[in-house]
Write an enzyme that holds these catalytic residues in place. Structure first.
Site, PDB file in Angstrom:
ATOM      1  N   ASN A   1       0.719  -1.435   0.397  1.00 57.19           N
ATOM      2  CA  ASN A   1      -0.098   0.183  -0.176  1.00 57.19           C
ATOM      3  C   ASN A   1       0.986   1.330   0.485  1.00 57.19           C
ATOM      4  O   ASN A   1       1.827   1.789   0.394  1.00 57.19           O
ATOM      5  CB  ASN A   1      -1.181   0.099   1.208  1.00 57.19           C
ATOM      6  CG  ASN A   1       0.072  -0.299   2.644  1.00 57.19           C
ATOM      7  OD1 ASN A   1       0.544  -0.684   2.748  1.00 57.19           O
ATOM      8  ND2 ASN A   1      -1.240   0.022   3.419  1.00 57.19           N
TER       9      ASN A   1
ATOM     10  N   GLU B   1       0.202   5.411   0.148  1.00 61.57           N
ATOM     11  CA  GLU B   1      -0.264   6.337   0.979  1.00 61.57           C
ATOM     12  C   GLU B   1      -0.178   7.086   0.630  1.00 61.57           C
ATOM     13  O   GLU B   1       0.438   8.174  -0.151  1.00 61.57           O
ATOM     14  CB  GLU B   1      -0.780   5.777   2.471  1.00 61.57           C
ATOM     15  CG  GLU B   1      -1.056   4.667   3.449  1.00 61.57           C
ATOM     16  CD  GLU B   1      -1.087   4.845   4.920  1.00 61.57           C
ATOM     17  OE1 GLU B   1      -0.698   5.432   5.136  1.00 61.57           O
ATOM     18  OE2 GLU B   1      -2.240   4.225   5.333  1.00 61.57           O
TER      19      GLU B   1
ATOM     20  N   CYS C   1      -4.149   0.798  -2.277  1.00 57.56           N
ATOM     21  CA  CYS C   1      -3.742  -0.209  -1.808  1.00 57.56           C
ATOM     22  C   CYS C   1      -2.810  -1.760  -2.098  1.00 57.56           C
ATOM     23  O   CYS C   1      -2.897  -1.237  -3.571  1.00 57.56           O
ATOM     24  CB  CYS C   1      -5.274  -0.999  -1.754  1.00 57.56           C
ATOM     25  SG  CYS C   1      -7.016  -0.411  -0.754  1.00 57.56           S
TER      26      CYS C   1
ATOM     27  N   GLU D   1      -3.266  -4.508  -2.430  1.00 58.13           N
ATOM     28  CA  GLU D   1      -3.488  -5.666  -4.215  1.00 58.13           C
ATOM     29  C   GLU D   1      -3.532  -4.693  -5.099  1.00 58.13           C
ATOM     30  O   GLU D   1      -2.975  -6.020  -6.332  1.00 58.13           O
ATOM     31  CB  GLU D   1      -4.722  -5.952  -3.595  1.00 58.13           C
ATOM     32  CG  GLU D   1      -5.789  -6.920  -2.044  1.00 58.13           C
ATOM     33  CD  GLU D   1      -5.152  -6.125  -0.759  1.00 58.13           C
ATOM     34  OE1 GLU D   1      -4.885  -4.355  -1.027  1.00 58.13           O
ATOM     35  OE2 GLU D   1      -5.914  -6.667  -0.169  1.00 58.13           O
TER      36      GLU D   1
ATOM     37  N   CYS E   1     -10.887  -3.423  -4.335  1.00 56.82           N
ATOM     38  CA  CYS E   1      -9.966  -3.840  -4.560  1.00 56.82           C
ATOM     39  C   CYS E   1     -10.407  -5.305  -4.983  1.00 56.82           C
ATOM     40  O   CYS E   1      -9.734  -6.165  -6.389  1.00 56.82           O
ATOM     41  CB  CYS E   1      -8.389  -4.471  -3.568  1.00 56.82           C
ATOM     42  SG  CYS E   1      -7.744  -2.605  -3.603  1.00 56.82           S
TER      43      CYS E   1
HETATM   44  N1  THU Z   1      -5.193  -1.610   2.543  1.00 53.37           N
HETATM   45  C1  THU Z   1      -4.051  -2.573   1.817  1.00 53.37           C
HETATM   46  O1  THU Z   1      -3.169  -2.011   1.325  1.00 53.37           O
HETATM   47  N2  THU Z   1      -4.926  -3.824   1.685  1.00 53.37           N
HETATM   48  C2  THU Z   1      -6.634  -4.159   2.598  1.00 53.37           C
HETATM   49  O2  THU Z   1      -7.026  -5.171   1.740  1.00 53.37           O
HETATM   50  C3  THU Z   1      -6.754  -3.129   3.239  1.00 53.37           C
HETATM   51  C4  THU Z   1      -5.842  -1.155   3.264  1.00 53.37           C
HETATM   52  C5  THU Z   1      -4.570  -0.379   2.986  1.00 53.37           C
HETATM   53  C6  THU Z   1      -5.488   0.886   2.822  1.00 53.37           C
HETATM   54  C7  THU Z   1      -4.258   2.231   3.886  1.00 53.37           C
HETATM   55  O3  THU Z   1      -3.324   2.471   3.261  1.00 53.37           O
HETATM   56  C8  THU Z   1      -4.563   1.345   4.962  1.00 53.37           C
HETATM   57  O4  THU Z   1      -4.299  -0.903   4.806  1.00 53.37           O
HETATM   58  C9  THU Z   1      -5.460   1.531   5.981  1.00 53.37           C
HETATM   59  O5  THU Z   1      -6.140   0.818   6.164  1.00 53.37           O
END
Ligand code: THU
Length: 132
Positions: free
Chosen positions: A42, A44, A53, A55, A91
């Site tokens: 992920n 941000e 995210c 995925e 995702c």
């Molecule tokens: N996030 C993911 O990368 N994958 C997931 O399956 C759930 C959420 C990330 C988004 C954000 O950077 C952090 O997790 C908190 O929501």
């Protein structure tokens, strides 16, 4: 490749996540039919909605590298949560665009158990490119 190996890859890449805001690292490992593994984390942004995210990072990287529908064999998702960490709904929809409903999705938890689901389990009645 065994699901344990794929999950190890997802766990390892997790440390590359860019998560200064949530401090919630996620790593993914996407197995392609030719045996290639593409990782994702992920990423941000201070404008939170711009976050990508783990995925989607892996799937979009695969697409950018010339892979497409029919090339995806499995995906492993690793976080640092007590319970199994499931992909978010956006995702799941992105997976539905490129992956078979039968594609295995491996989740893990704090104890390193692996839960094997399919994309169909995660997104039944997916909105896809339906005939009109
Ligand atoms: N996030 C993911 O990368 N994958 C997931 O399956 C759930 C959420 C990330 C988004 C954000 O950077 C952090 O997790 C908190 O929501």
């Amino acid at each position: 490749m065994k699901k344990e190996q794929l999950m190890d890859s997802a766990r390892k890449i997790k440390s590359a996540a860019y998560v200064p805001y949530s401090k919630f690292p996620v790593g993914t490992a996407l197995l392609l039919n030719d045996g290639t593994v593409i990782n994702g984390v992920n990423v941000e942004n201070v404008s939170f909605g711009a976050t990508n995210c783990a995925e989607r990072t892996a799937i979009f990287t695969a697409i950018a590298n010339g892979y497409g529908k029919g090339d995806f064999q499995a995906i492993a998702v690793a976080g640092e949560t007590e319970d199994f960490l499931p992909p978010c709904s956006i995702c799941r929809q992105v997976m539905a665009e490129f992956c078979s409903p039968d594609m295995p999705v491996y989740l893990t938890n704090e104890k390193n158990d692996i839960l094997e689901l399919t994309l169909r389990d995660l997104l039944p009645y997916a909105f896809t490119d339906l005939e009109m």
